[in-house]
Scaffold this motif. Structure first.
Motif, mmCIF file in Angstrom:
data_model
loop_
_atom_site.group_PDB
_atom_site.id
_atom_site.type_symbol
_atom_site.label_atom_id
_atom_site.label_comp_id
_atom_site.label_asym_id
_atom_site.label_seq_id
_atom_site.Cartn_x
_atom_site.Cartn_y
_atom_site.Cartn_z
ATOM 1 N N ARG A 11 47.871 34.686 -20.581
ATOM 2 C CA ARG A 11 49.325 34.623 -20.684
ATOM 3 C C ARG A 11 49.841 35.724 -21.616
ATOM 4 N N TRP A 44 55.662 31.137 -17.137
ATOM 5 C CA TRP A 44 54.433 31.846 -16.723
ATOM 6 C C TRP A 44 53.297 30.856 -16.492
ATOM 7 N N ASN A 48 51.341 30.253 -13.083
ATOM 8 C CA ASN A 48 49.894 30.532 -13.052
ATOM 9 C C ASN A 48 49.100 29.304 -12.584
#
Length: 206
Positions: A11, A44, A48
């Motif tokens: 990340r 994110w 993901n």
């Protein structure tokens, strides 16, 4: 389509200056800079996680396809081997002599002794036979006689019980044949060669 393992993705740090533009859009909506960074990190992570599920599902499907292809290839190979073995068995049945096992035997050290059939008949009957027929000269005479004798010629001779029997002509002494040397007139060299040959023939026809 994903080319890299998303389980290994790291990340980004949205507090860095390089993500200032992304944070600014959220700041303009009323968030603080710190809140904007945390929100971008959360988004994110959600994205993901979703991509990782797709990645893992795709990898499972690929493994299943590879396993099925390997199984089909193994079955085809097994079928091919069975067909080849069936063809070999069929070929062996049609050509039994070609596939007959070889019998390993020792090579004879002594040359084959083929005395005159007259001498052989004497030995078979247990009658006295001169050593001359087993000398080099006697064996050469027998070889010459067998090459010119009529193979089907027969003669009638009386047997020990008084009956008459038809006997191959080659097994009867030819009166015109080369003279036979008496045992006592043989040289030591001839005797030493002829005696073992006669003994071997006697054992063969015993």
């Amino acid at each position: 389509m994903f080319q890299e393992d998303l389980n290994l993705a790291i990340r980004p740090d949205y507090t860095l200056e390089e993500h200032q533009a992304a944070r600014q859009h959220l700041v303009d909506e009323g968030l603080t800079d710190d809140q904007a960074a945390r929100l971008l990190a959360a988004l994110w992570t959600l994205t993901n996680n979703r991509d990782k599920e797709r990645w893992n599902l795709r990898q499972e499907r690929l493994q299943q396809i590879k396993a099925r292809e390997a199984e089909e290839a193994e079955e085809l190979q097994h079928l091919h081997e069975e067909e080849e073995e069936a063809a070999r068995r069929d070929n062996r049945k049609k050509n039994k002599t070609k596939y007959a096992p070889l019998v390993r035997r020792k090579v004879p050290l002594d040359p084959t002794i083929l005395p005159a059939q007259y001498a052989t008949r004497k030995l078979k009957a247990g009658d006295y036979c001169k050593l001359h027929y087993f000398t080099n000269r006697g064996l050469e005479d027998a070889k010459s006689a067998s090459s010119i004798a009529e193979p089907d010629a027969m003669v009638m001779l009386p047997s020990a019980d008084g009956l008459h029997l038809w006997i191959p002509a080659v097994a009867v002494k030819d009166p015109k044949a080369a003279p036979v040397v008496k045992d006592e007139c043989l040289s030591w060299e001839e005797f030493n060669k002829a005696a073992p040959r006669m003994l071997a023939s006697m054992r063969l026809h015993d």
